[in-house]
Design a protein around this motif. Structure first.
Motif, PDB file in Angstrom:
ATOM      1  N   GLU A   8       0.797  -1.220   0.000  1.00  0.00           N
ATOM      2  CA  GLU A   8       0.000   0.000   0.000  1.00  0.00           C
ATOM      3  C   GLU A   8       0.831   1.271   0.000  1.00  0.00           C
ATOM      4  OE1 GLU A   8      -2.448  -1.127   3.226  1.00  0.00           O
ATOM      5  OE2 GLU A   8      -3.621  -2.459   1.961  1.00  0.00           O
ATOM      6  N   ASN A   9       2.143   1.095  -0.013  1.00  0.00           N
ATOM      7  CA  ASN A   9       3.024   2.255  -0.060  1.00  0.00           C
ATOM      8  C   ASN A   9       3.786   2.168  -1.390  1.00  0.00           C
ATOM      9  OD1 ASN A   9       6.048   2.917   0.301  1.00  0.00           O
ATOM     10  ND2 ASN A   9       5.053   4.165   1.857  1.00  0.00           N
ATOM     11  N   ALA A  10       3.744   3.254  -2.186  1.00  0.00           N
ATOM     12  CA  ALA A  10       4.285   3.210  -3.551  1.00  0.00           C
ATOM     13  C   ALA A  10       5.749   2.777  -3.574  1.00  0.00           C
ATOM     14  CB  ALA A  10       4.115   4.567  -4.213  1.00  0.00           C
ATOM     15  N   GLU A  11       6.520   3.290  -2.613  1.00  0.00           N
ATOM     16  CA  GLU A  11       7.958   3.001  -2.588  1.00  0.00           C
ATOM     17  C   GLU A  11       8.231   1.526  -2.259  1.00  0.00           C
ATOM     18  OE1 GLU A  11      11.370   4.670   0.169  1.00  0.00           O
ATOM     19  OE2 GLU A  11       9.985   6.243  -0.522  1.00  0.00           O
ATOM     20  N   SER A  12       7.558   1.029  -1.196  1.00  0.00           N
ATOM     21  CA  SER A  12       7.803  -0.363  -0.820  1.00  0.00           C
ATOM     22  C   SER A  12       7.202  -1.321  -1.848  1.00  0.00           C
ATOM     23  CB  SER A  12       7.302  -0.669   0.593  1.00  0.00           C
ATOM     24  OG  SER A  12       5.934  -0.427   0.699  1.00  0.00           O
ATOM     25  N   LEU A  13       6.139  -0.878  -2.530  1.00  0.00           N
ATOM     26  CA  LEU A  13       5.561  -1.716  -3.588  1.00  0.00           C
ATOM     27  C   LEU A  13       6.551  -1.847  -4.746  1.00  0.00           C
ATOM     28  CD1 LEU A  13       3.235  -3.300  -4.865  1.00  0.00           C
ATOM     29  CD2 LEU A  13       2.232  -1.142  -5.620  1.00  0.00           C
ATOM     30  N   ALA A  14       7.181  -0.735  -5.129  1.00  0.00           N
ATOM     31  CA  ALA A  14       8.156  -0.766  -6.225  1.00  0.00           C
ATOM     32  C   ALA A  14       9.319  -1.696  -5.870  1.00  0.00           C
ATOM     33  CB  ALA A  14       8.664   0.643  -6.515  1.00  0.00           C
ATOM     34  N   VAL A  18     -11.519  -4.016  -3.677  1.00  0.00           N
ATOM     35  CA  VAL A  18     -10.160  -3.571  -3.337  1.00  0.00           C
ATOM     36  C   VAL A  18      -9.139  -4.703  -3.506  1.00  0.00           C
ATOM     37  CG1 VAL A  18      -8.700  -2.695  -1.476  1.00  0.00           C
ATOM     38  CG2 VAL A  18     -10.956  -1.702  -1.858  1.00  0.00           C
ATOM     39  N   TYR A  19      -9.419  -5.873  -2.921  1.00  0.00           N
ATOM     40  CA  TYR A  19      -8.439  -6.976  -3.013  1.00  0.00           C
ATOM     41  C   TYR A  19      -8.412  -7.558  -4.427  1.00  0.00           C
ATOM     42  CZ  TYR A  19      -8.973  -7.196   2.155  1.00  0.00           C
ATOM     43  OH  TYR A  19      -9.051  -6.925   3.491  1.00  0.00           O
ATOM     44  N   GLY A  20      -9.612  -7.910  -4.930  1.00  0.00           N
ATOM     45  CA  GLY A  20      -9.687  -8.599  -6.224  1.00  0.00           C
ATOM     46  C   GLY A  20      -9.467  -7.657  -7.398  1.00  0.00           C
ATOM     47  N   GLY A  21      -9.735  -6.365  -7.191  1.00  0.00           N
ATOM     48  CA  GLY A  21      -9.596  -5.388  -8.263  1.00  0.00           C
ATOM     49  C   GLY A  21      -8.357  -4.536  -8.099  1.00  0.00           C
ATOM     50  N   LEU A  22      -8.538  -3.459  -7.359  1.00  0.00           N
ATOM     51  CA  LEU A  22      -7.493  -2.438  -7.282  1.00  0.00           C
ATOM     52  C   LEU A  22      -6.102  -2.968  -6.923  1.00  0.00           C
ATOM     53  CD1 LEU A  22      -7.385   0.568  -7.683  1.00  0.00           C
ATOM     54  CD2 LEU A  22      -7.780   0.867  -5.245  1.00  0.00           C
ATOM     55  N   VAL A  23      -5.980  -3.645  -5.788  1.00  0.00           N
ATOM     56  CA  VAL A  23      -4.647  -4.076  -5.334  1.00  0.00           C
ATOM     57  C   VAL A  23      -4.100  -5.158  -6.265  1.00  0.00           C
ATOM     58  CG1 VAL A  23      -3.337  -5.096  -3.434  1.00  0.00           C
ATOM     59  CG2 VAL A  23      -5.181  -3.490  -2.928  1.00  0.00           C
ATOM     60  N   ASN A  24      -4.929  -6.146  -6.566  1.00  0.00           N
ATOM     61  CA  ASN A  24      -4.470  -7.280  -7.384  1.00  0.00           C
ATOM     62  C   ASN A  24      -4.041  -6.826  -8.778  1.00  0.00           C
ATOM     63  OD1 ASN A  24      -5.270  -9.729  -9.339  1.00  0.00           O
ATOM     64  ND2 ASN A  24      -4.711 -10.552  -7.338  1.00  0.00           N
ATOM     65  N   LYS A  25      -4.866  -6.046  -9.435  1.00  0.00           N
ATOM     66  CA  LYS A  25      -4.557  -5.677 -10.827  1.00  0.00           C
ATOM     67  C   LYS A  25      -3.407  -4.684 -10.914  1.00  0.00           C
ATOM     68  CE  LYS A  25      -7.594  -8.549 -11.862  1.00  0.00           C
ATOM     69  NZ  LYS A  25      -7.082  -9.941 -11.926  1.00  0.00           N
ATOM     70  N   ARG A  26      -3.273  -3.852  -9.885  1.00  0.00           N
ATOM     71  CA  ARG A  26      -2.137  -2.924  -9.863  1.00  0.00           C
ATOM     72  C   ARG A  26      -0.834  -3.727  -9.787  1.00  0.00           C
ATOM     73  NH1 ARG A  26      -2.849   1.495  -5.399  1.00  0.00           N
ATOM     74  NH2 ARG A  26      -3.970   2.792  -6.852  1.00  0.00           N
ATOM     75  N   ILE A  27      -0.817  -4.736  -8.924  1.00  0.00           N
ATOM     76  CA  ILE A  27       0.382  -5.574  -8.796  1.00  0.00           C
ATOM     77  C   ILE A  27       0.665  -6.302 -10.116  1.00  0.00           C
ATOM     78  CG2 ILE A  27       1.343  -7.630  -7.661  1.00  0.00           C
ATOM     79  CD1 ILE A  27      -0.116  -6.773  -5.097  1.00  0.00           C
ATOM     80  N   VAL A  28      -0.399  -6.838 -10.729  1.00  0.00           N
ATOM     81  CA  VAL A  28      -0.212  -7.576 -11.989  1.00  0.00           C
ATOM     82  C   VAL A  28       0.377  -6.649 -13.058  1.00  0.00           C
ATOM     83  CG1 VAL A  28      -1.409  -8.747 -13.894  1.00  0.00           C
ATOM     84  CG2 VAL A  28      -1.985  -9.331 -11.522  1.00  0.00           C
ATOM     85  N   ALA A  29      -0.140  -5.439 -13.170  1.00  0.00           N
ATOM     86  CA  ALA A  29       0.364  -4.506 -14.193  1.00  0.00           C
ATOM     87  C   ALA A  29       1.829  -4.167 -13.945  1.00  0.00           C
ATOM     88  CB  ALA A  29      -0.486  -3.236 -14.214  1.00  0.00           C
ATOM     89  N   LEU A  30       2.187  -3.959 -12.667  1.00  0.00           N
ATOM     90  CA  LEU A  30       3.583  -3.642 -12.349  1.00  0.00           C
ATOM     91  C   LEU A  30       4.484  -4.845 -12.638  1.00  0.00           C
ATOM     92  CD1 LEU A  30       3.077  -1.610  -9.050  1.00  0.00           C
ATOM     93  CD2 LEU A  30       3.943  -0.716 -11.225  1.00  0.00           C
ATOM     94  N   LEU A  31       3.993  -6.049 -12.347  1.00  0.00           N
ATOM     95  CA  LEU A  31       4.791  -7.244 -12.640  1.00  0.00           C
ATOM     96  C   LEU A  31       4.978  -7.402 -14.147  1.00  0.00           C
ATOM     97  CD1 LEU A  31       3.460  -9.873 -10.065  1.00  0.00           C
ATOM     98  CD2 LEU A  31       5.720  -8.804 -10.129  1.00  0.00           C
ATOM     99  N   GLY A  44       8.441  -7.583 -16.598  1.00  0.00           N
ATOM    100  CA  GLY A  44       8.736  -8.789 -17.376  1.00  0.00           C
ATOM    101  C   GLY A  44       8.293 -10.083 -16.720  1.00  0.00           C
ATOM    102  N   VAL A  45       7.400  -9.985 -15.723  1.00  0.00           N
ATOM    103  CA  VAL A  45       6.903 -11.185 -15.036  1.00  0.00           C
ATOM    104  C   VAL A  45       5.464 -11.431 -15.493  1.00  0.00           C
ATOM    105  CG1 VAL A  45       6.310 -12.186 -12.782  1.00  0.00           C
ATOM    106  CG2 VAL A  45       8.359 -10.753 -13.020  1.00  0.00           C
ATOM    107  N   ASN A  46       5.189 -12.659 -15.936  1.00  0.00           N
ATOM    108  CA  ASN A  46       3.877 -12.950 -16.510  1.00  0.00           C
ATOM    109  C   ASN A  46       2.825 -13.244 -15.436  1.00  0.00           C
ATOM    110  OD1 ASN A  46       1.990 -13.216 -18.493  1.00  0.00           O
ATOM    111  ND2 ASN A  46       2.651 -15.264 -19.143  1.00  0.00           N
ATOM    112  N   GLY A  47       2.458 -12.208 -14.690  1.00  0.00           N
ATOM    113  CA  GLY A  47       1.497 -12.343 -13.592  1.00  0.00           C
ATOM    114  C   GLY A  47       0.082 -12.610 -14.085  1.00  0.00           C
ATOM    115  N   LEU A  48      -0.625 -13.445 -13.330  1.00  0.00           N
ATOM    116  CA  LEU A  48      -2.039 -13.707 -13.588  1.00  0.00           C
ATOM    117  C   LEU A  48      -2.775 -13.495 -12.272  1.00  0.00           C
ATOM    118  CD1 LEU A  48      -4.472 -14.963 -15.252  1.00  0.00           C
ATOM    119  CD2 LEU A  48      -3.740 -17.176 -14.335  1.00  0.00           C
TER     120      LEU A  48
END
Ligand code: ADP
Length: 246
Positions: free
Chosen positions: A14-20, A74-87, A91-95
């Motif tokens: 939930e923190n941009a820096e630690s997420l990166a 929030v879990y299934g949408g926002l957080v999950n899809k944000r992580i997938v897009a960043l992965l 170069g990581v094939n997240g699903l």
């Protein structure tokens, strides 16, 4: 073959820096891997914005109809899809998956206990390790949100630490699994505010003592319980600490 299941706590995603940092560390991890995430703080913040009150009992969220809608978004949408897009960008094939997708994790609604009804909270019955293993063999990196289903059309809110343990155990027949619980601190400590008091190794007996002495408390209790359960069920190792665990 070795496989890593990394569970990341709310504060990390939930923190941009630690997420990166998490994305970079996770992308750099060799071999097959699975990411399981939380998101409790974002759910609470979104609920507040929607005028929905958050009720917690012993650190656990009471999930009524409105709160189930919030955690699903929030879990299934926002957080999950944000992580997938960043992965994907790394170069990581997240699903992104919840337990309902491909019937990966089935649970039942927790019955009221001790006068407390947790609402739409699911206790896990089974996980489809074979299906996950076959996705992983195809080069997919599952990114799992802490939601399950009961097979009758209901989504259920399930503790993310338990989700990670469930996934690790389900994959243990197929891989040598390393389960890692990453949160914002260095690990389990005698004094949670003093990194020099890090406890390097915890056995079942140690845990009983640490719990009785109040050294391990709050959210750390279910985390260590899940860790010990994973070891009992064939997971090779469990590490509790920061994202960058070597
Ligand atoms: P997550 O970030 O994975 O959701 P939790 O908040 O559920 O993690 O649990 C981690 C918290 O447990 C820490 O932030 C800390 O406040 C608490 N805690 C309790 N006892 C300890 C301990 N002995 N060492 C480290 N943290 C502890």
């Amino acid at each position: 073959m070795g496989l890593t299941v990394l569970k990341v706590g709310g504060a990390v995603v939930e923190n941009a820096e630690s997420l990166a940092r998490l994305i970079a560390d996770f992308a750099a991890m060799e071999g097959p891997k699975v990411l399981v995430h939380g998101g409790g703080r974002s759910a609470t913040a979104m609920a507040t914005r929607l005028g929905i009150e958050t009720h917690m009992v012993d650190g656990r969220r009471i999930t009524d109809d409105d709160m189930l809608r919030v955690v699903t978004m929030v879990y299934g949408g926002l957080v999950n899809k944000r992580i997938v897009a960043l992965l994907q960008a790394a170069g990581v094939n997240g699903l992104g998956l919840t337990g309902a997708d491909m019937d990966i994790i089935r649970s039942h609604r927790r019955p009221p206990k001790g006068g407390i009804d947790y609402g739409w909270v699911g206790d896990v019955d089974r996980a489809d390790g074979q299906r996950l293993a076959s996705l992983i063999r195809e080069g997919v990196v599952p990114v799992i949100a802490p939601l399950t289903h009961d097979g009758q059309g209901h989504l259920l809110n399930t503790n993310a630490d338990t989700m990670a343990q469930t996934v690790a155990c389900a994959l243990a027949p197929y891989y040598r699994v390393s389960l890692r619980y990453a949160f914002e601190k260095r690990g389990v400590m005698r004094d949670p505010d003093d990194p020099s008091t890090l406890i390097p190794h915890i056995t079942e007996a140690d845990f009983e003592r640490l719990k009785a002495d109040g050294i391990v408390s709050g959210g750390m209790v279910p985390k260590v319980e899940n860790a010990l359960q994973a070891i009992r069920q064939g997971v090779g190792e469990v590490l509790i600490g920061e994202t960058r665990i070597s």
